[in-house]
Each structure stands twice: as structure tokens, then as C-alpha cells.
Design a protein around this motif. Structure first.
Motif, short mmCIF file in Angstrom:
data_model
loop_
_atom_site.label_atom_id
_atom_site.label_comp_id
_atom_site.label_asym_id
_atom_site.label_seq_id
_atom_site.Cartn_x
_atom_site.Cartn_y
_atom_site.Cartn_z
N GLU A 124 -6.67 44.17 2.38
CA GLU A 124 -6.60 42.70 2.29
C GLU A 124 -5.46 42.29 1.37
O GLU A 124 -4.74 41.31 1.62
CB GLU A 124 -7.93 42.13 1.76
CG GLU A 124 -7.95 40.62 1.55
CD GLU A 124 -7.95 39.81 2.85
OE1 GLU A 124 -8.28 40.37 3.91
OE2 GLU A 124 -7.60 38.61 2.80
N TYR A 169 -16.32 47.09 8.89
CA TYR A 169 -17.28 46.00 8.68
C TYR A 169 -18.63 46.56 8.23
O TYR A 169 -19.25 46.03 7.30
CB TYR A 169 -17.42 45.21 9.97
CG TYR A 169 -18.33 44.02 9.86
CD1 TYR A 169 -17.99 42.95 9.05
CD2 TYR A 169 -19.52 43.96 10.57
CE1 TYR A 169 -18.83 41.84 8.94
CE2 TYR A 169 -20.36 42.86 10.47
CZ TYR A 169 -20.01 41.82 9.66
OH TYR A 169 -20.84 40.72 9.56
N LEU A 178 -22.18 45.49 0.11
CA LEU A 178 -22.88 44.25 -0.20
C LEU A 178 -24.38 44.49 -0.33
O LEU A 178 -25.04 43.92 -1.21
CB LEU A 178 -22.59 43.19 0.87
CG LEU A 178 -21.19 42.59 0.78
CD1 LEU A 178 -20.83 41.84 2.06
CD2 LEU A 178 -21.09 41.65 -0.43
N PRO A 199 -17.70 39.17 -5.34
CA PRO A 199 -17.00 38.16 -4.53
C PRO A 199 -15.91 38.74 -3.64
O PRO A 199 -15.71 38.26 -2.51
CB PRO A 199 -16.42 37.20 -5.58
CG PRO A 199 -16.57 37.88 -6.91
CD PRO A 199 -17.69 38.85 -6.77
N LEU A 200 -15.24 39.77 -4.09
CA LEU A 200 -14.17 40.35 -3.27
C LEU A 200 -14.74 41.02 -2.02
O LEU A 200 -14.16 40.94 -0.93
CB LEU A 200 -13.36 41.34 -4.12
CG LEU A 200 -12.21 42.09 -3.48
CD1 LEU A 200 -11.35 41.21 -2.60
CD2 LEU A 200 -11.35 42.73 -4.56
N GLY A 232 -17.39 40.01 -0.48
CA GLY A 232 -17.73 38.88 0.40
C GLY A 232 -16.50 38.39 1.14
O GLY A 232 -16.55 38.09 2.34
N LEU A 233 -15.39 38.32 0.44
CA LEU A 233 -14.14 37.88 1.06
C LEU A 233 -13.71 38.86 2.16
O LEU A 233 -13.26 38.44 3.24
CB LEU A 233 -13.08 37.79 -0.04
CG LEU A 233 -11.72 37.19 0.28
CD1 LEU A 233 -11.11 36.63 -1.01
CD2 LEU A 233 -10.77 38.19 0.88
N ARG A 238 -15.70 40.77 3.91
CA ARG A 238 -16.61 40.59 5.05
C ARG A 238 -16.15 39.43 5.93
O ARG A 238 -16.14 39.53 7.15
CB ARG A 238 -18.03 40.33 4.54
CG ARG A 238 -19.08 40.46 5.63
CD ARG A 238 -20.26 39.63 5.29
NE ARG A 238 -19.77 38.35 4.82
CZ ARG A 238 -20.45 37.51 4.07
NH1 ARG A 238 -21.66 37.84 3.71
NH2 ARG A 238 -19.93 36.36 3.69
N ASP A 239 -15.72 38.33 5.30
CA ASP A 239 -15.27 37.18 6.10
C ASP A 239 -14.00 37.50 6.88
O ASP A 239 -13.85 37.07 8.03
CB ASP A 239 -15.05 35.97 5.19
CG ASP A 239 -16.36 35.40 4.67
OD1 ASP A 239 -17.37 35.49 5.40
OD2 ASP A 239 -16.39 34.88 3.55
N LEU A 250 -15.01 39.74 9.72
CA LEU A 250 -15.79 38.98 10.71
C LEU A 250 -14.84 38.13 11.55
O LEU A 250 -15.01 38.00 12.77
CB LEU A 250 -16.77 38.09 9.95
CG LEU A 250 -18.09 37.68 10.57
CD1 LEU A 250 -18.80 38.82 11.23
CD2 LEU A 250 -18.98 37.07 9.48
N GLU A 251 -13.83 37.56 10.91
CA GLU A 251 -12.86 36.75 11.64
C GLU A 251 -12.07 37.65 12.61
O GLU A 251 -11.78 37.24 13.74
CB GLU A 251 -11.91 36.06 10.65
CG GLU A 251 -11.07 34.99 11.29
CD GLU A 251 -10.34 34.13 10.26
OE1 GLU A 251 -10.76 34.08 9.08
OE2 GLU A 251 -9.34 33.50 10.65
N LEU A 298 -13.26 40.38 13.98
CA LEU A 298 -14.21 40.73 15.04
C LEU A 298 -14.38 39.57 16.02
O LEU A 298 -14.50 39.78 17.22
CB LEU A 298 -15.56 41.12 14.43
CG LEU A 298 -15.61 42.51 13.80
CD1 LEU A 298 -16.85 42.66 12.92
CD2 LEU A 298 -15.61 43.60 14.88
N ALA A 299 -14.39 38.34 15.49
CA ALA A 299 -14.55 37.17 16.36
C ALA A 299 -13.39 37.06 17.34
O ALA A 299 -13.53 36.47 18.41
CB ALA A 299 -14.67 35.89 15.53
#
Lengths: 295, 295, 295, 295
Positions: free
Chosen positions: B181, B237, B244, B255-256, B258-259, B261-262, B265-266, B268-269
Motif C-alpha cells: 500500500e 485479503y 484483524l 487502523p493500518l 483496516g485501511l 482491508r478496504d 476489498l475495492e 476485489l469489487a
């Protein structure tokens, strides 16, 4: 070669001393005069105004931030008084906006300009092993290369536009901050599960993350010892701010930089500024109350 | 030595082949039979049920995830049928919760258990150069050390409690995701300012981040080529999910993670799962619409 | 009463018109002259320089941002030319830093100053139903109260220090942005599960969130119609920036404000600035690729 | 009408009591028997097994979470024993996955099922003023409407598929959490600048956010009083987890939900679970060290 060096903090002093040791004729200036003494004893000529340091073939500058740069170079009139034959090599970590502005200000006055931010802490600078980014006219970079090589182990040409070197420096420091936060959170997770930060980070920096950026900060985090600061918390906060500002200007969302800003801000709110920015590891541990658990 | 190996994906096959090459007598089993052929040609004995692979001195397992582990080991009855003299060395990346449960299940049955997750991709496994974490009774780890050394360049003892090795593996993979990231966002910033990801990452991975974790992924990001996947997006993922979950259980804010994961997830979407997880760099670039700008 | 009004955007015009309708003698000025015509037809006296609008008992200002305020009030010399008997009531949303600076600049010159930022969109302003925060000397606030009541349905005294009103305004706009992001993400979740944003938001704004802040934006999100902008995206981005700057100055971590900045930046990167800031709902939907799913 | 009610926590007891007061013949059951006494004194028939409460025309359930639901309804055999003529109205906040599973389990057995999660705290339930979502066959919802109206001020039909009501409930609770975090951070900003949380929130909940969701929590935050809990911290954490799980299943990035999870986790790490989830305001204040500043 006859050169000048202005801005003699820990980094600038170490860099200037290597120019002296390489046999160059170095004139130095600093806003607060005390910092010049060690260099004088090595043979530097100390002057009382920046413009007198700018009368050689090359002027090196390593000032603290945008404001200092503006004060000395623009408002202070240094640039206006410089000879067109002089090359200005600027090592400071400054904003992309100021980098562009300085490129213009130099071009307008016909003064050659090289943006040359560096990677490396004071001990690396003292050893003459910095990584030096260099953006500007290739011919000019070649001309100053022997001088840069006295200070760094490798010179990385970054193209003609000076601000390119500054962008890379800013993006690189952002990556450093991310590496720290990553070790901070991962160590907190390990500690909560009974594995000490030292044990965990020894594995990481001995395997996948066997790189200087990780190894240095891992030592601080493992020892929970953040003083003396290698890179001070307020400077780290300033640099993440430079990344966010450079990103905002061109509309680049950087959620990870935002997260770093919050961690650094939380560290700053705790009151002690005179610590290394890897103190972010304390923030991560505090959020999970690890010290209370381990009593 | 007479050993068994179950779970023959890209990693397991490479690891088992090194045991064979080191002269061991290896019996293999896999849920889908095709994967066993190359090993058979190297001299492995292929069996049709997991319990027949568990009849040697040591059973190695490298199954895909918690569910596979539960299906084969617990629900499938493998553990119930194992001889007390057999040592089980489990290389899989599993949850901390299952790691603890497995430690108990083995202890109850008097079977020796070593948690031995590894760092390294299939090519590293094929070269026998994995970094292998190993947690369990020191005496047992020493007994299997020659076997582990056939598969890895270094063995990292992590203490007695098996789950300690799993925590380190999970925290380490979280650090890998953070490194990606970090490169993804920093490269987006550089690109927006006219510095290509390739130029930027060459400097970074040649200086501060000269580490395998960065160099491998930097190549993919610089080339914007995410196929074939070295480490597939859904696995990345899953692993951030393991971090987590391990953090939630002991109330450690990450928090990192969580970031990450988002971002995953984006990715994967966007629909394509058959890509390397460093495709997070595409997510960062897309948020800033970099491809549209550079047309 | 004889008063002046400078800054005649959608908000300022609506507010000035209510002063005229209440029978006051209003002199108006705007940088671009076109905006003054409708007010002239209502009876306002239009002048060509700001200082001529500042010659009544009270000067109201509703300029766009910090820069406009500095240009007109400080650099433009308006404040220097004002009579000590005049009260300046400033409705603009400005930074806390400028708010403090303006308080000083007025005090130095002996000019009475009331910071009076407002909550409400142009239609609310036109109806004379704004909520008006007012910080400054209580006696002065009482003196201008009848004028404020011509423009607002309620006046909220916020204490003596003018910047207190600006802090509340900035923190309040941050809460508005948070409400939008909250509806944006929750609606994306509902849509992915087959419940339309309209159905979902009807329940929410009919029950727990039956408040103007939610109902107005919910209509835009439900209809996916972000033009014409009630509150334009760049203004929303500017206001979240004011919150972050006010927080940084006093070291208050605001992770939610950072998250809003990233969503707004992502919306801005998409290219269309002439939309309402509730377009954050499109960002949330795009991350999940909802439009592609629903084709 | 002859009905049953199982699950008699603060919410369930209040709801059941309103059914009794409306004249219905109510049989109640709870896992821990003490909770049934007040209802018995109102006229409820108390039974010792859930299946005996399920012998009327309608069975209402308000169990704590997925696990309790599975234990009683599925593993405990309640559903298997129910008469096909009985309608099951389920008020619990459960996962979307279980919601779908329950819809199937009822359909398979020919039992009518209405998912009817509610918005409102125990005091609202006691007053019979809940907002009740209702998804299931319209004809069945109409049949139970008089009963629902004894408990709620408004019934919101959400379509045929039961899980639709659960999605809306989960997304709504996520919005509540976001409202709290928004007040928490904005109040921290205001406090750092000298405006008390009470003063700030009075303005906000008197203007833009004049809605029950804000007013109730604002009172707790302004008073810094989080006991007794209206909605307990662990329940809030559970509900944000339901949102994240529902989002992960369909690949919907919810960065704000991730942020809430971290704030709640940080609150939980502080050790006291017996507090209202608006204690997130303490987390925001602690990050900025506001209490130390204000001493």
C-alpha cells in the motif's frame, strides 16, 4: 574547487565536512554562528553573511524548511546577489510548490539550479554515504558530480525538472513513515499475543525486511528508546504534511498518509517533541494499553 | 527419514520436492489428485488418503486455510488416527484461534506438534530458501531441523507455544500488505507529479528499501502487470482478515490493517480475483484517475 | 438603521435583501458588480468601493474565504479607513487563525467586531431563517441583534472571543460532512443487499435522523442528482481543510476528518467540480462498483 | 390474541409488557428466569421452555445475538416443534447471513416468518413508540400489524425478503455509530479551542442535528457520563462488526465503519465494558490529551 555551504545543522555540517576532507576550499555560513566552529577547525572559512558564502563556483544549501529557504534565498536577497556563473545545489527537503517556484526564480536570473535532496541520517552523511537525488540540467549535474560524490555513495539523476527530485524525496519519506507505522502496529499485535517486539522485529528485519529503513527503526522500537532522536517527531510530521500538500494540489487521495498524520499528531499531543518519529510505536501500544497489560 | 506431506499446492509441492531431493522417503497426499504427479516422478509415494501419509516419523502439512485444516485434521479424523510417535509439522498460515485449538488437540492426544509457517513465494520454496518459523518443544524442533533445513535457508525458533509462530506469520504478512500500500500510494503521488512509478521505485528499492519484500512487488507495480499472481488477491485479503481477527480478539486497534482491508476489498469489487495482491497499486491510481490524466 | 453589506454571493445577497425588507437603509458592494442589481431593485444603494459601504453604523461582510477577506479588509485597506463607531459583523466561514488575527486587527484600531458565521443554505437565508452564531462583546451583540434577527430565526451567543463562533462553525460543517459520508457508505451497503438508497434513507430520515442536515442531503443521494449544487464540492473540501488545520494547530487527531478529505479528494479527481458535496455518495458506490452490478 | 414472547432483556420485557397492556394473552420465556417476574405481575403466563411459548398464533423473539438465536431456534429445536399456523416475528438484530438462513429454515418448514428489527432504546420501547421495520409476506405483516402497533409508533414495511429489514437495521446502527464519532471528534476540536462540548453540542442539536439520534448521545457526551449504558459498548462493537461482515460478503468498502471499529476497540482496550458506546468521545479526547490540558 571553491564552494560555499549554507545551513549547518547535523546534516549540513556532516556534508560540508566531507567537501573539506575531499580537498575543496569551503566557505560556510549558518544563521546561528555556533555550528560553524567544528568546520572552522577542519579548515572551512567562516563568513557572517550568506551572500559571502555564495561567491564560489558552487553554492550548497541545506536549510531546515520552506520558511528558512524563503527567508534566506528570496526575502534575504541571496539569489538576487548571486553571480550567473555560480551553480546552486539545494539539498533541503522542501515542498513541491516551493521547488517549482525556486526553479523559476533561478531561471529568471540565469542561475543554474540543481535540486539534490538526500536520503540518509547524520551518521550516514558523516560517512559520506548518502543517496543523493539530483534533478536539473544533465550538463550541470555532471559538473557538480565530483562534489556530490564526496558526500554520497550514489547519485541518482532524476531528470531536468528540479521539482522531480523533491517529489521523490517527499514520497520516499512518506514510505519511511509507513514502514514505521507498519512495524508499530504489527509489533503491538505480536506483543498482545505474547511475542516481544524485539523477537518479532528480529525475524522481520532478518528476512523480508532486511533493509536499512527497517533495521534502524526496528532497533528503536524493540528497545522502546526514542531518544536521542535520529529523525525528530516534528520533522516527520512536517514531511508527512509535505506529502499531503503535494497530493492535495494534484488531487491524489493518500489515505495512508492521512493515517500517519493522525498517529504523529497523537504522538505530538502527548507532549514530548524531542523524540524520534518512530515513537509512533508508543502510540500503537497505548491504544491497546499494552503497558498496563504487561505489568 | 520416512515422512509424509499433505497439501500440495504451489508451496507444498515445492517444499515436498526438496525433501525428496534431500533423500527422504516421502509419501504424499492431496485432495485433488492431479497435483501429485510431478512429485511421483521425483520418487514420492502417492497415497489416496491423508491418514496413509501420516504413518511416517513426521507428517508435514501445507493446507490452504483454516477450513481445509479443520476438514482434514479434525472432522476428517486424521489426528485421531495418528500414532503418538509421529511429529506433525504444520506449515499452513492459519488463524491464531485455530493455532491454539490445534495445540490443544495435539496435546490431548499426545502427538508432538510444531507450528512452522514460512515466508517466501513458490520460487523461493523451490530453491529451498524459505525462512521457516518454528514454535513447539525445542527438543522436537531439533529433531525435525534437518528436514526443515532441506526446505529453508534459515529456521527461526519462536518459543514453545505453537501459536507464537502463527502470530508472527500473520503480523509479517500484514507488514507485507502495508509495504505494498505504501508503494502504491507513494507511486501514485510520484506519477501525478510526472515521475513514473518505475523511476520512483528504482530509487526506493535501490536505497532505503533494498529488501526482497519491496523489490519483488515493485517490479509488478512498475510494470503494471499483476498476472500471473505471485500471491493472489483473495489470499492477501484472507491474511489481512487473520490479522484483524487476531487483533480484535485481544483488543488491539490496527487502523493500518483496516485501511488495507478496504483497499483489497475495492480491488476485489473490481471483479478480477486472479491477480497479485499488489494490484492495490491500481486502486490507488484509480482513486486519483491517473490513467485518464496520462492519456 | 444605516448599514453596509459587502460580499453578495448567493448567501450574502439573500441576507442583505432581508435587511432591506426589514426597512433598513442598506448600501451594498461586491467585487464583481453584476450581483448588485437585484438588490438595487429592492432599494439598496450600490457603491463602487468597499469603503463607501463601510460608512454606516454596521458593516456586514460575507466574503468567500480567507483570501478574499485578507484582500479586501487588510491589504485593500478597508479596515484602516473605518470609523471607530462602526461595528463590523463578519458572517464568513474563515480559518480559526484568521479569526484570531482579525480580532486583533479590529481591537488595535478600536473597531467593534462580531464574528457571526451562519448555518443554512441560500434558500434558508432567503427565508430569513438562518441560525446565526455570534461571538463578541455581549453589549455589541445586543446592539446588532435586531439586524441579525432580520436574517435569522435564532441567534446563538458564543461568548466574547470572536474565534469561538468560527470554531463552532468549522466543527459543525465537519459534522455535516460526516453525516453525508455516513449516508453514502450505509446506502452503498443497503444497495449491495438489494435495498435502494431511496427506501433506506426514507426510513432513516423518518426516524432516528429526522433532522434538516440529513433530510436535505438524503434527497440528493436517493435521486443520485448532484446538480445544481446546494453546497459545492470545492467548498466542502475547503471546509474540511479548515477543520484539519484548526486541529493540527492544537494537535487534535481527527481521523474522521481525514477520511472525509480523502473521499472529497477522490470526488474532485473525478473531474466535475460543479456538483454538491454529497457526491461523496457516488465515490462510495464506485468503490463497490454498484452501478456495474445493477445494470 | 394468544401470543408468545421469548427473550426478555430490557428491550424484550418492555415490548412484551405493551402487548399485555394492549389486552393480549401473552406467554413468556427467558433463558435466565428472573427477568420474567415483572411480566408475570402484569399478567403474563410464564413457562419453562421456549416451545411452550410458541404455541399461540404469533411467537415474538428478541434474543441477544446470532448465537442465542441459533441455540434456541435451531439447535434447541424450537423451530422444528412449531405449528405451521404460527407466525414467527423476530425482532433481534442479527447478521444478514443468519437472516437469510432463517428465512430458508422457516420456508422449508412452512412457518410464516417476519423479520422485524426495531429502532429505539428501552425507554422508547416502554413507551410503545418504537420504529419497527417489517419484512416478510405483506399479508402476514398485515395480520400482525395490530400487535406491532401495540409496541411501536410506526411500522415500516421493507418488502418480502426478510433479510432486507436486517440490512436496514444494521446500516442504521452503523449510521448511529458514525453520528457519535462525528460528535466525539468535533467536540474534541471545539474543546481544544476553548468551547465546551456542552456549548458546542447545544448549538448543533438545536439546529442542523435536531434529531433524536444526536440529542440523546449529545447529552451523555456533554456530561461525560457514560453510565448507566443506554446502548452498551460491546453491543455497539458487535453491531459495527455486523456491518463490516455484511459489507465484506458483497465487497463493499466501508472505511468509516472500519474507523468506528478502531475507536470502539480502543474504548474496549481501556477496560470498562459497562459503559455506553458514546464513550467513543472519551477516546477522541484522550488522543488529544484534552483532560490534561484542561487541568
Amino acid at each position: 574547487m571553491k564552494v560555499g555551504f549554507i545551513g549547518l545543522g547535523a546534516m549540513g555540517s556532516a556534508m560540508a565536512s566531507n567537501l573539506i576532507k575531499a580537498g575543496h576550499d569551503v566557505t560556510v555560513w549558518n544563521r546561528s554562528p555556533g555550528a560553524t566552529e567544528p568546520l572552522a577547525s577542519l579548515g572551512a572559512k567562516v563568513v557572517r553573511s550568506a551572500d559571502r558564502a555564495a561567491q564560489g563556483e558552487v553554492l550548497f544549501s541545506m536549510l531546515a524548511n520552506d520558511q528558512a529557504m524563503r527567508d534566506v534565498l528570496l526575502a534575504g536577497g541571496l539569489l538576487d546577489g548571486m553571480d550567473q556563473g555560480t551553480v546552486h545545489v539545494n539539498h533541503a527537503t522542501i515542498s513541491v510548490a516551493l521547488a517549482k517556484e525556486l526553479a523559476d526564480e533561478h531561471a529568471t536570473r540565469g542561475i543554474q539550479y540543481v535540486a539534490a535532496p538526500v536520503f540518509g541520517r547524520p551518521d550516514v552523511a558523516a560517512a559520506g554515504k548518502l543517496n543523493i537525488l539530483a534533478a536539473g540540467k544533465p550538463m550541470i549535474i555532471e559538473r557538480v558530480r565530483p562534489l556530490l560524490e564526496a558526500m554520497g555513495s550514489r547519485i541518482w539523476p532524476m531528470g531536468d525538472a528540479p521539482e522531480r527530485a523533491n517529489v521523490v524525496k517527499i514520497a520516499g519519506n512518506f514510505m519511511l513513515g509507513a514502514a514505521i507505522e507498519s512495524m508499530a502496529e504489527a509489533s503491538a499485535l505480536a506483543r498482545a499475543h505474547g511475542v516481544s517486539a524485539a523477537d518479532f522485529l528480529e525475524v522481520m528485519t532478518g528476512t523480508l525486511f532486511a533493509a536499512p529503513a527497517y533495521q534502524g527503526y526496528a532497533r528503536l522500537i524493540a528497545a522502546q528508546r526514542y531518544k536521542p532522536a535520529g529523525f525528530a517527531l516534528p520533522l516527520g510530521y512536517k514531511d508527512i504534511g509535505l506529502a499531503l500538500t503535494a497530493a492535495d494540489a494534484l488531487r491524489v487521495p493518500l489515505p495512508l498518509a492521512g493515517l500517519l498524520r493522525d498517529s504523529l499528531l497523537e504522538a505530538l499531543a502527548a507532549g514530548d517533541e524531542d523524540v524520534d518519529w518512530s515513537v509512533m510505536a508508543e502510540v500503537a501500544a497505548r491504544r491497546a494499553r499494552l503497558d498496563e497489560r504487561e505489568l
